[in-house]
Design a protein around this motif. Structure first.
Motif, PDB file in Angstrom:
ATOM      1  N   ARG A 169       0.831  -1.213   0.000  1.00 49.78           N
ATOM      2  CA  ARG A 169       0.000   0.000   0.000  1.00 49.78           C
ATOM      3  C   ARG A 169       0.860   1.255   0.000  1.00 49.78           C
ATOM      4  O   ARG A 169       1.922   1.291   0.627  1.00 49.78           O
ATOM      5  CB  ARG A 169      -0.939   0.011   1.212  1.00 49.78           C
ATOM      6  N   PHE A 170       0.367   2.243  -0.700  1.00 51.27           N
ATOM      7  CA  PHE A 170       1.002   3.554  -0.805  1.00 51.27           C
ATOM      8  C   PHE A 170      -0.029   4.593  -0.374  1.00 51.27           C
ATOM      9  O   PHE A 170      -1.206   4.491  -0.721  1.00 51.27           O
ATOM     10  CB  PHE A 170       1.411   3.786  -2.268  1.00 51.27           C
ATOM     11  N   SER A 171       0.373   5.585   0.405  1.00 47.93           N
ATOM     12  CA  SER A 171      -0.554   6.658   0.757  1.00 47.93           C
ATOM     13  C   SER A 171       0.183   7.988   0.782  1.00 47.93           C
ATOM     14  O   SER A 171       1.376   8.047   1.090  1.00 47.93           O
ATOM     15  CB  SER A 171      -1.234   6.405   2.108  1.00 47.93           C
ATOM     16  N   ILE A 172      -0.561   9.035   0.455  1.00 46.37           N
ATOM     17  CA  ILE A 172       0.026  10.372   0.414  1.00 46.37           C
ATOM     18  C   ILE A 172      -0.953  11.371   1.004  1.00 46.37           C
ATOM     19  O   ILE A 172      -2.154  11.306   0.742  1.00 46.37           O
ATOM     20  CB  ILE A 172       0.439  10.758  -1.027  1.00 46.37           C
ATOM     21  N   GLY A 188      -4.939   6.776  -0.690  1.00 44.57           N
ATOM     22  CA  GLY A 188      -4.200   5.623  -0.184  1.00 44.57           C
ATOM     23  C   GLY A 188      -4.536   4.326  -0.879  1.00 44.57           C
ATOM     24  O   GLY A 188      -5.134   3.433  -0.269  1.00 44.57           O
ATOM     25  N   PRO A 189      -4.170   4.168  -2.166  1.00 37.47           N
ATOM     26  CA  PRO A 189      -4.460   2.914  -2.858  1.00 37.47           C
ATOM     27  C   PRO A 189      -3.634   1.751  -2.321  1.00 37.47           C
ATOM     28  O   PRO A 189      -2.510   1.925  -1.849  1.00 37.47           O
ATOM     29  CB  PRO A 189      -4.080   3.224  -4.307  1.00 37.47           C
ATOM     30  N   GLY A 190      -4.203   0.554  -2.394  1.00 38.56           N
ATOM     31  CA  GLY A 190      -3.485  -0.645  -1.952  1.00 38.56           C
ATOM     32  C   GLY A 190      -3.949  -1.860  -2.722  1.00 38.56           C
ATOM     33  O   GLY A 190      -4.978  -1.823  -3.411  1.00 38.56           O
ATOM     34  N   GLY A 428     -12.214   1.419  -3.231  1.00 39.70           N
ATOM     35  CA  GLY A 428     -11.238   2.142  -2.431  1.00 39.70           C
ATOM     36  C   GLY A 428     -10.714   1.269  -1.313  1.00 39.70           C
ATOM     37  O   GLY A 428     -11.476   0.518  -0.687  1.00 39.70           O
ATOM     38  N   ALA A 429      -9.417   1.345  -1.053  1.00 37.88           N
ATOM     39  CA  ALA A 429      -8.773   0.506  -0.037  1.00 37.88           C
ATOM     40  C   ALA A 429      -8.877   1.144   1.338  1.00 37.88           C
ATOM     41  O   ALA A 429      -8.695   2.355   1.492  1.00 37.88           O
ATOM     42  CB  ALA A 429      -7.308   0.276  -0.395  1.00 37.88           C
ATOM     43  N   GLY A 430      -9.166   0.317   2.350  1.00 35.22           N
ATOM     44  CA  GLY A 430      -9.229   0.815   3.719  1.00 35.22           C
ATOM     45  C   GLY A 430      -8.962  -0.292   4.712  1.00 35.22           C
ATOM     46  O   GLY A 430      -8.722  -1.442   4.342  1.00 35.22           O
ATOM     47  N   MET A 431      -8.984   0.069   5.987  1.00 37.71           N
ATOM     48  CA  MET A 431      -8.836  -0.897   7.070  1.00 37.71           C
ATOM     49  C   MET A 431     -10.124  -0.906   7.878  1.00 37.71           C
ATOM     50  O   MET A 431     -10.705   0.154   8.158  1.00 37.71           O
ATOM     51  CB  MET A 431      -7.654  -0.544   7.959  1.00 37.71           C
TER      52      MET A 431
END
Length: 462
Positions: A169-172, A188-190, A428-431
């Protein structure tokens, strides 16, 4: 990861007091994190976590324990102590039969094989692009995450399967400032993929978009409060239904009757336009898995179809409570957690409207382009979510940006009020956090319109 003779002996010990099911979950996980601020790497962490979880059922009783000591004698002792909490009839243990996990997530390049400098180069590129967007960008934080998790699952029914899970994962997060105004943007795509995900990622798009959000919101006006039609865009817009609807469809809540959707299979629970799906088999998506944390193959589960409730997400223990079939939906953060039913990639399916037509057909309302954080009561479905980037829609056109908008409602009620569904599905990527810990999930939807929602804002009600 464990010898088969060790597995056999531990399962036998776990069933020594008459439990009717025993399971061993072995995990070996290596995680790395890089964090860049002030255009320099300020934190670099790598860690390894290894442990074994042991679970025992006796009817509708469930005992779970774990240890970081995988020596056979210790595992047998731990299993016996857990078994002492249960009493039952003698159980026959099935011989272990090795299974091959389905391959949903092909891994091309293991992150641990990639040089440190190569990872840093990509982070620096993102930092440079984000800062170059505007002289109003005063700070940029860039994060990189990689996890390599090897698991082994064996149980008294003869299941014996191993799997490799890789997450990248990358986030900015850029910060923009103008006068006394400070705003942040985030992306924050992953993926459930190796380093090839980052190599093929459109870094320019994500870095530019994150900075654009921050700079745009500097010009935002205070959001009006009241009840309006609300257009929620695709991708991260799906977080509302993940929280306010998805959790209510997990057997964790349904089996105990702690869900507004309990005992309602076959009933109408949403607008005819809503089809809601959880699919753990989408190739390399952030929430996808070759198998769940009970060793079951993940699958595509249609939960709501054209407004009709079709099913729930069900794990092994709650399948006993509900007398229903498994859905490949059992998940946990690590060996420290007892697994239970959880989402993977959950989304509203495409409709037939175009995004342009949805906006053009809205006389006055709120357009939520990107959603922020929020909270929900899983028992009732009541929620409130912040809008990270929002706009006024007037006479079918997107007008001025607004800030301070909060969407307030009830998930079950909101499902009925969806009156337009677009054709631009995105994830969309999340936790997601719940009783079995924090796990990677995708939220998704096309653009939708809700005919009326309560909008909290700081401007006088209109």
């Amino acid at each position: 990861m464990l010898k088969q003779t060790t597995i056999d002996n531990v399962i036998t010990a776990a069933l020594s007091t008459g439990g009717d099911f025993a399971e061993i979950f072995v995990e070996d996980k290596i995680s790395s994190r890089l964090e860049m601020q002030t255009s320099q790497i300020e934190r670099a962490i790598t860690g390894r976590d290894y442990g074994v979880g042991i679970r025992i059922f006796s009817g509708l009783r469930n005992v779970y324990t774990y240890t970081t000591d995988a020596e056979e004698g210790n595992l047998i002792e731990v299993a016996k102590r857990a078994a002492a909490a249960l009493k039952g009839d003698d159980t026959h243990v099935q011989p272990l039969t090795r299974e091959e996990a389905q391959i949903v997530n092909e891994i091309t390049r293991m992150p641990s094989d990639v040089a440190y400098d190569e990872k840093v180069r990509i982070l620096k590129e993102a930092d440079h692009i984000a800062r170059a967007y505007s002289d109003k960008i005063t700070q940029v934080r860039v994060n990189y995450i990689e996890d390599e998790q090897r698991v082994m699952i064996a149980n008294s029914e003869g299941k014996f399967v191993e799997d490799l899970r890789v997450h990248t994962r990358f986030s900015i997060m850029p910060t923009a400032k103008e006068g006394n105004q400070i705003q942040t943007g985030h992306y924050g795509p992953g993926a459930s993929a190796g380093f090839e995900f980052l190599e093929n990622l459109n870094i320019k798009h994500y870095a530019t978009e994150a900075s654009r959000i921050a700079v745009t919101m500097l010009k935002a006006e205070e959001c009006p409060s009241g009840k309006f039609p609300v257009i929620i865009d695709n991708e991260f817009g799906g977080v509302i239904f993940h929280e306010a609807c998805g959790h209510g469809l997990e057997a964790t809540a349904v089996a105990k009757g702690n869900s507004v959707f309990a005992n309602r299979i076959g009933e109408k629970v949403a607008s005819d336009l809503v089809t809601y799906i959880d699919d753990g088999t989408l190739a390399n998506e952030w929430g996808s898995l070759n198998m769940d944390d009970e060793g079951e193959a993940t699958r595509r589960n249609v939960l709501i179809e054209n407004g009709i409730l079709k099913g729930y997400l069900v794990d092994k223990f709650n399948a006993r409570r509900m007398n229903t079939a498994l859905t490949g939906s059992s998940r946990r953060q690590s060996y420290r957690y007892n697994p239970t039913s959880r989402m993977t990639n959950t989304f509203i399916a495409n409709g037939t409207s175009t995004p342009a037509s949805i906006i053009q057909d809205t006389e006055y309302g709120i357009y939520a382009k990107y959603m922020g954080g929020g909270s929900v009561n899983p028992a009732t479905g009541d929620y409130n979510f912040a809008v990270m980037e929002g706009y006024i829609v007037e006479n079918g056109e997107i007008k001025q940006p607004i800030k301070g908008a909060t969407l307030i409602g009830n998930g079950a009620e909101t499902l009925y009020k969806v009156d337009r569904v677009g054709n631009n599905l995105a994830h969309g990527a999340g936790m997601c956090g719940s009783v079995s810990g924090s796990i990677p999930v995708n939220v998704g939807q096309p653009m939708i319109r809700v005919s009326e929602m309560t909008v909290g804002g700081t401007k006088e009600e209109v």
